[in-house]
Every structure is written in structure tokens, then in C-alpha cells.
Enzyme design. Structure first.
Site, short mmCIF file in Angstrom:
data_model
loop_
_atom_site.label_atom_id
_atom_site.label_comp_id
_atom_site.label_asym_id
_atom_site.label_seq_id
_atom_site.Cartn_x
_atom_site.Cartn_y
_atom_site.Cartn_z
N CYS A 102 0.86 -1.19 0.00
CA CYS A 102 0.00 0.00 0.00
C CYS A 102 0.89 1.24 0.00
O CYS A 102 1.81 1.34 0.81
CB CYS A 102 -0.88 -0.01 1.24
SG CYS A 102 -1.82 1.51 1.46
N CYS A 105 0.58 3.10 3.58
CA CYS A 105 1.04 2.60 4.88
C CYS A 105 2.02 1.44 4.76
O CYS A 105 2.41 0.87 5.78
CB CYS A 105 -0.16 2.16 5.70
SG CYS A 105 -0.94 0.65 5.09
N CYS A 151 -7.45 -0.54 1.57
CA CYS A 151 -6.43 -1.12 2.45
C CYS A 151 -7.01 -1.23 3.86
O CYS A 151 -7.58 -0.28 4.38
CB CYS A 151 -5.21 -0.21 2.45
SG CYS A 151 -3.99 -0.63 3.71
N CYS A 154 -4.97 1.40 6.35
CA CYS A 154 -5.06 2.87 6.28
C CYS A 154 -6.28 3.34 5.50
O CYS A 154 -6.43 4.56 5.31
CB CYS A 154 -3.78 3.46 5.71
SG CYS A 154 -3.61 3.27 3.92
N CYS A 174 -8.84 -5.29 -9.46
CA CYS A 174 -8.43 -4.29 -10.43
C CYS A 174 -7.94 -3.07 -9.65
O CYS A 174 -8.74 -2.36 -9.04
CB CYS A 174 -9.65 -3.95 -11.29
SG CYS A 174 -9.29 -2.79 -12.60
ZN LIG Z 1 -2.64 1.19 3.57
#
Ligand SMILES: [Zn+2]
Length: 193
Positions: A102, A105, A151, A154, A174
Site C-alpha cells: 500500500c 502505509c 487497504c 489505512c 483491479c
Molecule cells: Zn494502507
């Protein structure tokens, strides 16, 4: 003799009291079950909680802090639910072995082994590294019924999941390149590039 009988009765009484505590304790143990499931369901579905489903502390920043730590495009995609232009992202044709993380984070999200060419113009994967790494949200924007993926740690908008993916899951995650970082396989224990 009478005293002895009274003493015996008292002892037996205490004994049965102690025995009674066992089923009581057991009952309270089983009563805990619904509380556990309530907690885990809350973690799995509710934004704004302080921990992810796996117990990790969530990453929270103010709008200004996110703006400072991300590029304009990364901010637009991850914090405003934007979508990068197809065939434009840096990970669309990326084929190196490693872990996609991510961008907000650094949580590990997708393994290169599950990435495939979907033809959509966005990086596509058939499953996340862990079912708790991402969270699904019903998305009815733009007149479509879709499942948004964020995510877990975060709440960054990542993309959407569709049911037209390859085996073994039949799913197509996607994902916007702008939501992702990448750690090559041989550098997974080092700082992300
Ligand atoms: Zn994250």
C-alpha cells in the site's frame, strides 16, 4: 457425633459449591463467544476502528498529512477514490517478482505470483496476500454496482474486485498503480524503494 455430622455437612456443602463454580465458569466462557464475533465483525467492516482484523493498529493521518506524504495523483486515488487512466500506471505492465504494498502505509497487499494480464489497463491480481489485507465496500457510484477495495490498515482506496478473474479464485482485483508500492523479492526485508 452431632458436631462431626455438622462439620461433614458443611464440608460437603463447600465441596458442592466449588463444583458448582465449574459449570458457572464454563457458561460464562461460552457467553463470551458472541462478544468475540461482534468484535471481529466490527473490525472487518467498520472504518474508523483503531485495529485491523488481524489486530494491527490502523494508520490514521489528517488530510494535510496525507497530502504531504503522497503525490497529487496518489492522494487523489487513495484518499478521494479516484481512478488513474487505464494503460497509464507504472505497475500495469510490471512483471518483476515481489510484493505490491500500500502506498499509504506499506502494508503488503498483493504477491506478484497472483498478478495477471487482464487487458483492463490496470494491474490485476486474482487474490490479495491475505484476506484481511484488504476490505470490501459496496460501491454504487456512477450508476454501477461494484465492490470497492480499500487497504485494511489505512483505508486507502485501491480499486475494485470483479468476478471475471482467472482460476483458482475467479476474482479480478483491479487496482490503481497509484495506490501501490513495490518491494522486489530479493529486497523484501529491506526498505521499500
Ligand atoms: Zn494502507
Amino acid at each position: 457425633m452431632l458436631k462431626l455430622l455438622i462439620a461433614m455437612t458443611l464440608l460437603l456443602g463447600t465441596g458442592s459449591l466449588l463444583l458448582n463454580m465449574l459449570p458457572v465458569a464454563h457458561k460464562s466462557g461460552s457467553r463470551r463467544q458472541p462478544i468475540f464475533s461482534l468484535v471481529s465483525r466490527a473490525h472487518a467492516t467498520e472504518p474508523g476502528k483503531t485495529a485491523t482484523p488481524t489486530g494491527e493498529e490502523k494508520v490514521k493521518k489528517t488530510k494535510d498529512e496525507w497530502k504531504r506524504s503522497l503525490t497529487a495523483e496518489q492522494y487523489n486515488v487513495t484518499r478521494c477514490g479516484g481512478t488513474e487512466a487505464p494503460f497509464s500506471g507504472k505497475y500495469y505492465k510490471h512483471k518483476e517478482a515481489g510484493i505490491y504494498t500500500c502506498v499509504g502505509c506499506d502494508a503488503e497487499l498483493f504477491d506478484s505470483g497472483t498478478k495477471y494480464e487482464s487487458g483492463s489497463g490496470w494491474p490485476s491480481y486474482w487474490q490479495p496476500v491475505d484476506k484481511y489485507a484488504v476490505r470490501e465496500i459496496n460501491d454504487i457510484s456512477y450508476g454501477m454496482v461494484r465492490t470497492e477495495i480499500v487497504c485494511s490498515r489505512c483505508e486507502a482506496h485501491l480499486g475494485h474486485v470483479f468476478k471475471d478473474g482467472p482460476k483458482p479464485t475467479g476474482l479480478r482485483y483491479c487496482i490503481n498503480s497509484a495506490s501501490l508500492g513495490f518491494v522486489p523479492e530479493n529486497e523484501e526485508n529491506q526498505q521499500e524503494k
